[in-house]
Structure formats: C-alpha cells, structure tokens
Write an enzyme that holds these catalytic residues in place. Structure first.
Site, PDB file in Angstrom:
ATOM      1  N   ARG A   1       0.206  10.377   0.524  1.00  0.00           N
ATOM      2  CA  ARG A   1       0.514  11.469   1.449  1.00  0.00           C
ATOM      3  C   ARG A   1       1.735  12.251   1.014  1.00  0.00           C
ATOM      4  NH1 ARG A   1       0.457   8.067   6.973  1.00  0.00           N
ATOM      5  NH2 ARG A   1      -1.474   6.976   6.504  1.00  0.00           N
TER       6      ARG A   1
ATOM      7  N   THR B   1      -4.732   6.215   1.904  1.00  0.00           N
ATOM      8  CA  THR B   1      -5.085   7.621   2.123  1.00  0.00           C
ATOM      9  C   THR B   1      -5.930   8.167   0.969  1.00  0.00           C
ATOM     10  OG1 THR B   1      -2.813   7.755   3.022  1.00  0.00           O
ATOM     11  CG2 THR B   1      -4.170   9.710   3.224  1.00  0.00           C
TER      12      THR B   1
ATOM     13  N   LYS C   1     -11.141  -1.252   6.890  1.00  0.00           N
ATOM     14  CA  LYS C   1      -9.933  -0.845   7.608  1.00  0.00           C
ATOM     15  C   LYS C   1     -10.368  -0.356   8.997  1.00  0.00           C
ATOM     16  CE  LYS C   1      -6.437   2.854   7.314  1.00  0.00           C
ATOM     17  NZ  LYS C   1      -5.082   2.890   6.756  1.00  0.00           N
TER      18      LYS C   1
ATOM     19  N   GLU D   1       0.855  -1.203   0.000  1.00  0.00           N
ATOM     20  CA  GLU D   1       0.000   0.000   0.000  1.00  0.00           C
ATOM     21  C   GLU D   1       0.885   1.246   0.000  1.00  0.00           C
ATOM     22  OE1 GLU D   1      -2.885   0.241   3.213  1.00  0.00           O
ATOM     23  OE2 GLU D   1      -2.816   2.424   3.105  1.00  0.00           O
TER      24      GLU D   1
HETATM   25  C1  3PG Z   1      -1.945   3.821   7.846  1.00  0.00           C
HETATM   26  O1  3PG Z   1      -1.844   4.702   7.017  1.00  0.00           O
HETATM   27  O2  3PG Z   1      -2.612   2.816   7.670  1.00  0.00           O
HETATM   28  C2  3PG Z   1      -1.269   4.010   9.125  1.00  0.00           C
HETATM   29  O3  3PG Z   1      -0.892   5.331   9.287  1.00  0.00           O
HETATM   30  C3  3PG Z   1      -0.079   3.166   9.321  1.00  0.00           C
HETATM   31  O4  3PG Z   1       0.206   3.365  10.651  1.00  0.00           O
HETATM   32  P1  3PG Z   1       1.586   2.946  11.313  1.00  0.00           P
HETATM   33  O5  3PG Z   1       2.599   3.907  10.768  1.00  0.00           O
HETATM   34  O6  3PG Z   1       1.353   3.104  12.785  1.00  0.00           O
HETATM   35  O7  3PG Z   1       1.897   1.529  10.908  1.00  0.00           O
END
Ligand code: 3PG
Length: 210
Positions: free
Chosen positions: A44, A68, A128, A40
């Site tokens: 961002r 995102t 999610k 994924e």
């Molecule tokens: C996401 O975008 O799914 C999370 O921000 C990932 O979170 P993490 O950096 O705590 O793994």
C-alpha cells in the site's frame, strides 16, 4: 496453495504498512527476535516492494510476505521482490489466477459464504477473512464453521490485543493478522523497544494459551 499447517505454524502475523524502506531490516530483526518470523508487508506504500526485497536479502530467518495483492502486477512484483507468500483482501477469478501463477503459498480473501464456497471449489483450505470485525467477526466464523468446516480462516481487520485470543480459540481460525504488533507510527519513530514489547507479548500469550 494454502496448506493449513503453513498458516497454523504462526498464530499471529504482523501486518505492516511501511513508509520508509530504510526501516525494513531493523523492523524485521525486531520481529524475528520475538519469534514472529512471518511478516506481511502490505503493498500500500511506495516503500513496500523495496522493504520486501531488503528483508528477503538481509534477514534470512524472516518469512516475508506481501499483502494487498490485488492483481497480476502486484502478485508478480511481490514474487520478484522475494516475497515468500502472498495475501489478498479478495479473490476474483483473475486474482486467483495471478496468485496461482506465482506458485507461492497464498491467502485469498473472503467475507461471504458464497466467496468462501468459491475458494473451496478452487481447492483452497485457508482463506483470509477480511475485514474480519466489520464483516461479523467471531459470530460469522462460528456460523460458517457449521456449514463449511473444511475451510479455515486468517481473520484480519480490527484484530487487537483484546480480541485476538478469542479468534484463535475458534477451530476454523488458523492464524490472525493485525497491524497492532508493529504500528506504522512506531516504525516511523524507529521505536524498536516498543515494537519488541508488543511482539514479545504476542509470542508469550500464544505460548501461554496452549
Ligand atoms: C490487513 O491489511 O489485513 C488489515 O488492514 C489489517 O487491519 P488492522 O490494521 O485493523 O490490523
């Protein structure tokens, strides 16, 4: 769309924040070599869409998705870049419509019972759960399982090497996502050896845990 088998087929999805698309192909090859095909790329950074495009074109074994996704523009841009699936941190009616319009598999986000029920009403079977640890983590998932057992989750946010197997052990957890497998710092340093170690550890633990 969120067919449960599509999400259960890979228990850990690396969540990637990439700042330079020149690192995208080598990153994807490193993860694919470790058996982590679903990757994924979060939308961002400026480099995200180009990274998705490069991986889609140059690493055909990879199943590259976009994270995102928060509106119609990001959903369509990800589709056009070659994303194979989409992930959103939330699920407003317009976000759901934008995700549906792409016809790609997607994970919409939920972090409350009402949000989860809205997704069930929309025909979603896997969501999610974000931000997972901050929103109640394993205790939340267990409680929701008893009232909405038909909905599975992919928890992300705060998932780490020390807790991901506890999440995966829950019947309503289809997979988890996390940035620990391919941290931005290691990508920027082009430290493929360390990312390879981290991703191989995930894959080996997945198999050992079965
Ligand atoms: C996401 O975008 O799914 C999370 O921000 C990932 O979170 P993490 O950096 O705590 O793994």
């Amino acid at each position: 769309m969120s067919a449960p088998d599509y999400w259960r087929s890979q228990p850990v999805i690396p969540v990637v924040v990439i700042n330079d698309s020149a690192n995208a192909v080598q990153l994807a090859r490193t993860l694919v070599d470790a058996g982590l095909l679903k990757i994924e790329i979060t939308l961002r950074t400026e480099a995200a869409l180009k990274s998705i495009e490069l991986i889609a074109n140059e690493v055909p074994e990879a199943i590259v998705g976009a994270g995102t996704v928060v509106n119609e523009k990001t959903a369509q841009s990800a589709l056009n870049a070659g994303a194979k699936y989409l992930v959103s941190p939330g699920a407003t009616p317009s976000v759901l419509a934008s995700l549906d319009a792409t016809k790609l598999p997607y994970l919409p986000g939920a972090a409350t019972v009402s949000e989860a029920l809205l997704l069930v009403e929309h025909g979603i079977s896997t969501a999610k759960f974000f931000p997972a640890v901050e929103s109640g983590g394993i205790a939340w998932l267990k409680a929701v399982s008893s009232v909405i057992p038909q909905l599975s989750f992919c928890p992300t946010g705060g998932i780490s090497p020390s807790n991901y197997q506890d999440f995966l052990a829950l019947p309503n957890v289809a997979c988890v996502g996390g940035s620990w497998v391919a941290p931005s710092k290691l990508i920027a340093e082009q430290n493929w050896t360390e990312i390879s170690k981290l991703s191989n550890a995930v894959f080996n633990n997945e198999n050992n845990g079965k």
